[in-house]
Design an enzyme around this catalytic site. Sequence first.
Site, PDB file in Angstrom:
ATOM      1  N   CYS A  86       0.832  -1.201   0.000  1.00  0.00           N
ATOM      2  CA  CYS A  86       0.000   0.000   0.000  1.00  0.00           C
ATOM      3  C   CYS A  86       0.872   1.259   0.000  1.00  0.00           C
ATOM      4  O   CYS A  86       1.502   1.569  -0.990  1.00  0.00           O
ATOM      5  CB  CYS A  86      -0.987  -0.034   1.161  1.00  0.00           C
ATOM      6  N   HIS A 117      -3.489  -5.754   1.303  1.00  0.00           N
ATOM      7  CA  HIS A 117      -2.759  -5.933   2.564  1.00  0.00           C
ATOM      8  C   HIS A 117      -2.688  -7.398   3.021  1.00  0.00           C
ATOM      9  O   HIS A 117      -3.517  -7.822   3.826  1.00  0.00           O
ATOM     10  CB  HIS A 117      -3.444  -5.119   3.669  1.00  0.00           C
ATOM     11  N   GLU A 172      -0.748  -8.625   5.146  1.00  0.00           N
ATOM     12  CA  GLU A 172      -0.430  -8.709   6.586  1.00  0.00           C
ATOM     13  C   GLU A 172      -1.688  -8.699   7.449  1.00  0.00           C
ATOM     14  O   GLU A 172      -1.615  -8.979   8.644  1.00  0.00           O
ATOM     15  CB  GLU A 172       0.527  -7.571   6.989  1.00  0.00           C
TER      16      GLU A 172
END
Lengths: 224, 81
Positions: free
Chosen positions: A85, A194, A196
């Site tokens: 991002c 994302h 994560e």
Amino acid sequence: MKIGVVTFPGSLDDVDASRAVRLAGGEPVALWHGDNDLAGVDAVVLPGGFSYGDYLRCGAIARFAPVMEALVDAARGGMPVLGICNGFQILCESHLLPGALVRNDHQRFVCRDQMLRIENADTAWTSAYETDQEIVVPLKNGEGGFVADEATLDSLEQEGRVVARYVGVNPNGSLRDIAGVTNERGNVVGLMPHPEHAVEALFGAGLDGRGFFASVVQAMADRS
Amino acid sequence: MARVVVDVMLKPEILDPQGKAVHGALDRLGFELVTDVRQGKRFELEVDGEMDDEKLADVNKLAETLLSNPVIETYAVTVAS
């Protein structure tokens, strides 16, 4: 296996990225934007957020942070670097990756679980996936539209440097549905969604994001 | 003290959602004479001393490295009188 996670003023997902590294078997190392070196890490994650408040352009000021000088040199030398991002935006502004990220075509911030197709499973960050594997990870951005000129887009396609593509919905107007790209060498990867945020059971979309972090841990283990 | 203005615009081929939103609002307000809107950025730099070619070259360099992203934007430097 030490994987640095850089915190800039306005970083948001640095702790999540560190957690993802740990869950994948790596040792996260907190790096500070004002430091001049990378503390001997084997790889680096530039996490999501709004470095310097997104002033000027997303990632434009962060690119000139002291730690980036060491990072750009290390990346050009082959060190694995993943920008997620805002991290993707910083890598584009640093010219480690081609293209740029611009405001979403619909002008709204978007937050959704997003399906992606992993189209290049040969990079340092995607080797744990199968080519054309479809995964679901969260996506949240206001300026996530990937743009580049036609010649650059064509060469990215021809060289297999489109790492991930949006499936089903194009959430932000990215050209050719591109969600992530890599450099020529395959060690630097930028990704708008994302991974994560999809590494732990009971949190969000599932565990599909773990592969990015498991890939680099495995790649480093293979090298040593 | 000299003043230099740097205007930065998205390249014509890059979609400008902000300009589009402004254009849409103009239509709603009845300003139908406007056929397109592009939104850019203007930087006003105060420069120490008189401008010369060397300083102008420096300003061009900073406009190209930080104030604009040559991948998506163009810039124009004007020395204000």
